[in-house]
Structures are given as structure tokens and as C-alpha cells.
Design a protein around this motif. Structure first.
Motif, short mmCIF file in Angstrom:
data_model
loop_
_atom_site.label_atom_id
_atom_site.label_comp_id
_atom_site.label_asym_id
_atom_site.label_seq_id
_atom_site.Cartn_x
_atom_site.Cartn_y
_atom_site.Cartn_z
N GLN A 276 65.64 56.03 -13.95
CA GLN A 276 64.66 56.07 -15.04
C GLN A 276 63.50 55.10 -14.82
N ILE A 277 63.77 54.02 -14.10
CA ILE A 277 62.81 52.93 -14.00
C ILE A 277 61.46 53.41 -13.45
N ARG A 278 61.51 54.12 -12.32
CA ARG A 278 60.28 54.54 -11.64
C ARG A 278 59.95 56.02 -11.88
N GLN A 279 60.60 56.65 -12.84
CA GLN A 279 60.51 58.10 -12.96
C GLN A 279 59.11 58.62 -13.27
N GLN A 280 58.23 57.78 -13.79
CA GLN A 280 56.87 58.23 -14.10
C GLN A 280 55.89 57.94 -12.97
N GLY A 281 56.40 57.35 -11.89
CA GLY A 281 55.56 57.07 -10.74
C GLY A 281 55.54 55.59 -10.40
N GLU A 282 55.67 55.28 -9.12
CA GLU A 282 55.69 53.88 -8.69
C GLU A 282 54.37 53.18 -8.96
N PHE A 283 53.28 53.92 -8.88
CA PHE A 283 51.98 53.26 -9.11
C PHE A 283 51.87 52.73 -10.53
N GLU A 284 52.23 53.56 -11.51
CA GLU A 284 52.08 53.16 -12.92
C GLU A 284 53.00 52.02 -13.31
N ALA A 285 54.13 51.89 -12.61
CA ALA A 285 55.07 50.83 -12.95
C ALA A 285 54.89 49.65 -12.01
N LEU A 286 55.30 49.82 -10.76
CA LEU A 286 55.36 48.70 -9.82
C LEU A 286 53.98 48.23 -9.36
N HIS A 287 53.14 49.17 -8.96
CA HIS A 287 51.86 48.76 -8.37
C HIS A 287 50.93 48.16 -9.41
N ARG A 288 50.95 48.69 -10.63
CA ARG A 288 50.13 48.06 -11.67
C ARG A 288 50.64 46.66 -12.00
N ASP A 289 51.95 46.47 -11.93
CA ASP A 289 52.50 45.12 -12.11
C ASP A 289 51.89 44.16 -11.08
N MET A 290 51.81 44.61 -9.84
CA MET A 290 51.26 43.76 -8.78
C MET A 290 49.77 43.52 -8.99
N LEU A 291 49.06 44.56 -9.39
CA LEU A 291 47.61 44.42 -9.61
C LEU A 291 47.30 43.43 -10.72
N ILE A 292 48.10 43.49 -11.79
CA ILE A 292 47.89 42.57 -12.91
C ILE A 292 48.41 41.18 -12.56
N GLY A 293 49.62 41.13 -12.04
CA GLY A 293 50.26 39.85 -11.79
C GLY A 293 49.55 38.98 -10.78
N PHE A 294 48.94 39.61 -9.76
CA PHE A 294 48.29 38.85 -8.70
C PHE A 294 46.77 39.07 -8.65
N GLY A 295 46.23 39.67 -9.70
CA GLY A 295 44.79 39.88 -9.77
C GLY A 295 44.07 38.64 -10.28
N SER A 296 42.81 38.81 -10.63
CA SER A 296 42.02 37.73 -11.20
C SER A 296 42.22 37.71 -12.71
N TRP A 297 42.77 36.62 -13.20
CA TRP A 297 43.11 36.53 -14.62
C TRP A 297 41.92 36.11 -15.47
N GLU A 298 41.99 36.50 -16.75
CA GLU A 298 40.93 36.15 -17.69
C GLU A 298 41.08 34.73 -18.22
N PHE A 299 42.22 34.10 -17.95
CA PHE A 299 42.44 32.72 -18.37
C PHE A 299 43.35 32.04 -17.37
N ASP A 300 43.42 30.74 -17.45
CA ASP A 300 44.27 29.95 -16.57
C ASP A 300 45.41 29.36 -17.41
N PRO A 301 46.66 29.72 -17.12
CA PRO A 301 47.78 29.20 -17.92
C PRO A 301 47.81 27.67 -18.01
N LEU A 302 47.29 27.00 -16.98
CA LEU A 302 47.31 25.55 -17.00
C LEU A 302 46.32 24.96 -18.00
N ASP A 303 45.48 25.82 -18.57
CA ASP A 303 44.54 25.36 -19.61
C ASP A 303 45.08 25.58 -21.02
N LEU A 304 46.28 26.17 -21.13
CA LEU A 304 46.83 26.47 -22.45
C LEU A 304 47.14 25.19 -23.22
N GLU A 305 46.98 25.28 -24.53
CA GLU A 305 47.33 24.17 -25.42
C GLU A 305 48.68 24.45 -26.07
#
Length: 372
Positions: A276-305
Motif C-alpha cells: 500500500q505504501i507506494r501504490q500511488q507511485g514512487e514519485f508522489e511518495a518517496l521522491h517528493r519526500d526527497m525533494l522537500i526534505g533536501f530542497g531549499s527551505w523557506e525557514f531555518d530550524p535553527l532560527d526557531l524560538e
């Protein structure tokens, strides 16, 4: 004789010309050759374009798509989010938690909290399929911010109250950083379990990031680097057969610590729902995870209060010092810069320590009771 010689010479010349033409691999007048090369170039470009385009998702409930077997909510943008409830009944719960699964997982990969502890503490928790996983619709507009907003909508539709807890594992733990940024007013507390680190967060020292980056397997250095620097090539890189792609996607044993190898049998026990995990396509699940997780973020977690300046809640981060997927050095540095985080570094623990017997029970007790 002269006439006969001329005829023989002409016939010989015609024969030589025919042989010359036949010996060439291709014979084209110059104009036709240029056209032929243009056609070859255009064909190659068309093939390359098709090769890097991910196939359309196989959406649950669509004609010929996977069936819908779980309860789902409908989000404001029309997408559906599948979920699964655990613990004590919601109306009797003292604590309500949203659990965020990791990479290549789904709602069935829930927090392994024992029913005994759930009843002892009064814990209700809900796990859900993140966008594109399991039975939740893909989100082609997915961003760093979109999953926290999905979580907020899920909590509202399930009537979890004005505040709730979040716990995230691995890539789900990384998403908890986004919850601390975008929905801190909705949180009663947060726990990050071996959260994935983005090597390109601006406040991480370059020398420390590079050293941690190079601790990965070479194939993972390439896979993560492609996701960051050449995102449009991510699908092709992880689907081609010429070079080794992500070892995490391939479930390679080379990324497992000694403790992870001992716990791997528990990971394999999910075989009855793994499809069931990848049943809708590896791109929509796994590859988008990689694109978001290792992309350019809109904020820096180290700046969080600190979201709980009056100690009305707490944030915890748990990390194994033998984790071969998430560098302990970066995790320790992040927590040293955010002293309001309760940092728990576990000696000898790998990436999957959450699956160890009694670990989830101990973590939840520490998380919920330690802030009282």
C-alpha cells in the motif's frame, strides 16, 4: 579501339561509384544529412524528456486505481487524507497525539505504544498517510508548509481540541520542525525521533555539514545531491538502472547499524500492508519526500524560538549515536543551538530504535509526564 576503351573506362567508373556508395554506412547529400541529424537530435531530446517525467499517480478510488479501505477526511483543497486511530477512545483521552510516519511508510507504521501504557496514561493517537502515501491523495503543490497544515486540518476534523501533541519519526520527525514553525499555537508539545537533517540548512557550519554528508554511502550522496541541486532529475535518477540510486529506497542492509539489524525483523513484519505504501507511485511518495526534505527551505530550524516560553509544553529530540542515516553530529549541534529542546542521545542506538521493546512506552511517559 579508342571508342571501346572509352566504354570500358566509363563502365569501370560507374562500377567504382556504385561500390563506393555501397561501402558507406549512410550516403546522403549534405542537405539530407543535416535533416537526418536534426531528426536524431530531436528524437533524443524527446526520449530524454520522457525519461525524466514521472508517470501520473495511480490515485486511490479512481478507475483502475487502488481501493479505499480506510477512513479519510476531505481537506479544503479537495484532497483526501487517510488516517487510523489508536489507544483509548478519543472522548476518554487525556492526551491526544498526531503521529507522523517516516520515509517509505504509512498510517499502519504507527507509534508502537503499548495498549497498557495508552490506557494507563489516557492516550489517544492518530496516524495518517502523508500526501501521496498509502491512501492519501498526492499533493502536486506540496511544500515544507503543506504537511503541517494537513495535520492541523486533520486535528480539527477529528475534533482533537485547540491544542494537541505531535510525534514524528525520521522524515516525519523532520516535518515536526515545520509544525514548530507554522502551527506552534496548536501544539501542546512535540517530539522528534531521529529527524532527518537537511545538509543545506543555512545555520549549519559548512565544515560540519560536508563531513556529515560524506559519511553517507556514495550512492546516497548522489541521490540526495540530485534532489537538492537538480530536482527535475530526481525521478530519473531513482528509476534508472545504470547507477545505484538511493540505498534507502532499495532497503539496502548497508545502511543498518548493528542494533537496526537486530530490529529489522520487526520492520519486515509489515509485509501484509507494505504494497500500500507506494501504490500511488514512487514519485508522489518517496521522491517528493526527497525533494522537500533536501530542497531549499523557506525557514531555518535553527532560527526557531521556543514555542513554550512559560513551560506550558515541551519539545524533545531523541537520537541514536550509531544512526547511519541521520548524523548524530548535526543533531547534537542543532540541539546545542536550541537549548529549549530536551535532547536524548542514546548510546548504541541506530535509526530504528523506536521499534525496540518498551522504547516507545518510555519515550511517551517521559514526554507527557516529564512536563508536569
Amino acid at each position: 579501339m579508342d571508342g571501346a576503351n572509352r566504354k570500358i573506362a566509363a563502365a569501370s567508373a560507374r562500377s567504382h561509384t556504385r561500390k563506393s556508395k555501397q561501402s558507406s554506412f549512410f550516403y546522403f547529400p549534405s542537405g539530407m544529412l543535416r535533416k537526418f541529424l536534426v531528426v536524431i537530435l530531436m528524437g533524443s531530446m524527446a526520449w530524454a524528456y520522457q525519461a525524466i517525467q514521472p508517470p501520473p499517480p495511480n490515485i486511490c478510488g479512481s478507475p483502475n486505481g487502488p481501493p479505499i479501505t480506510s477512513p479519510r477526511i476531505k481537506l479544503r483543497d479537495g484532497r483526501h487524507l487517510a488516517y487510523k486511530e489508536h489507544g483509548v477512545p478519543k472522548d476518554k483521552a487525556k492526551y491526544k497525539i498526531v503521529y507522523v510516519h517516516g520515509f517509505d511508510s504509512c498510517r499502519h507504521d504507527a507509534l508502537p505504544l503499548s495498549q497498557k501504557v495508552a490506557e494507563e496514561l489516557g492516550v489517544y493517537f492518530v496516524s495518517f498517510d502523508r500526501a501521496g502515501y498509502g491512501e492519501s491523495d498526492p499533493n502536486p503543490k506540496r511544500t515544507v508548509k503543506s504537511t503541517p497544515l494537513d495535520i492541523e486540518e486533520l486535528a480539527d476534523q477529528l475534533e482533537l481540541g485547540s491544542k494537541f501533541y505531535v510525534i514524528g519519526f525520521s522524515m516525519g520527525g523532520q516535518i515536526v520542525w515545520s509544525c514548530l514553525k507554522y502551527i506552534p499555537h496548536r501544539l501542546a508539545g512535540a517530539t522528534l525521533v531521529a529527524p532527518v537533517v537537511n545538509y543545506w540548512w543555512p545555520s549549519l557550519p559548512t565544515n560540519l555539514s560536508i563531513k556529515a554528508y560524506k559519511q553517507q554511502l556514495v550512492q546516497d550522496q548522489w541521490a540526495v545531491g540530485v534532489a537538492h541541486y537538480i530536482p527535475w532529475l530526481t525521478y530519473w535518477w531513482n528509476s534508472q538502472k545504470w547507477f545505484p540510486a538511493s540505498s534507502v529506497i532499495d532497503h539496502s542492509p548497508d545502511i543498518l547499524s548493528p542494533q537496526d539489524k537486530e530490529l529489522f525483523s520487526k520492520f519486515e513484519a509489515r509485509g501484509h500492508y507494505e504494497a500500500q505504501i507506494r501504490q500511488q507511485g514512487e514519485f508522489e511518495a518517496l521522491h517528493r519526500d526527497m525533494l522537500i526534505g533536501f530542497g531549499s527551505w523557506e525557514f531555518d530550524p535553527l532560527d526557531l524560538e521556543n514555542p513554550f516560553p512559560n513551560k506550558e509544553g515541551s519539545v524533545h529530540l531523541w537520537q541514536g549515536d550509531q544512526d547511519m542515516l541521520v548524523p548524530v553530529s548535526l543533531q547534537g549541534y542543532i540541539c546545542s543551538k536550541l537549548p529549549w529542546i530536551h535532547y536524548h542521545e542514546l548510546p548504541g542506538a541506530g535509526h530504528m530504535f523506536l521499534l525496540a521493546d518498551g522504547m516507545a512506552d518510555a519515550m511517551v511517559k517521559n514526554f507527557l509526564l516529564g512536563q508536569q
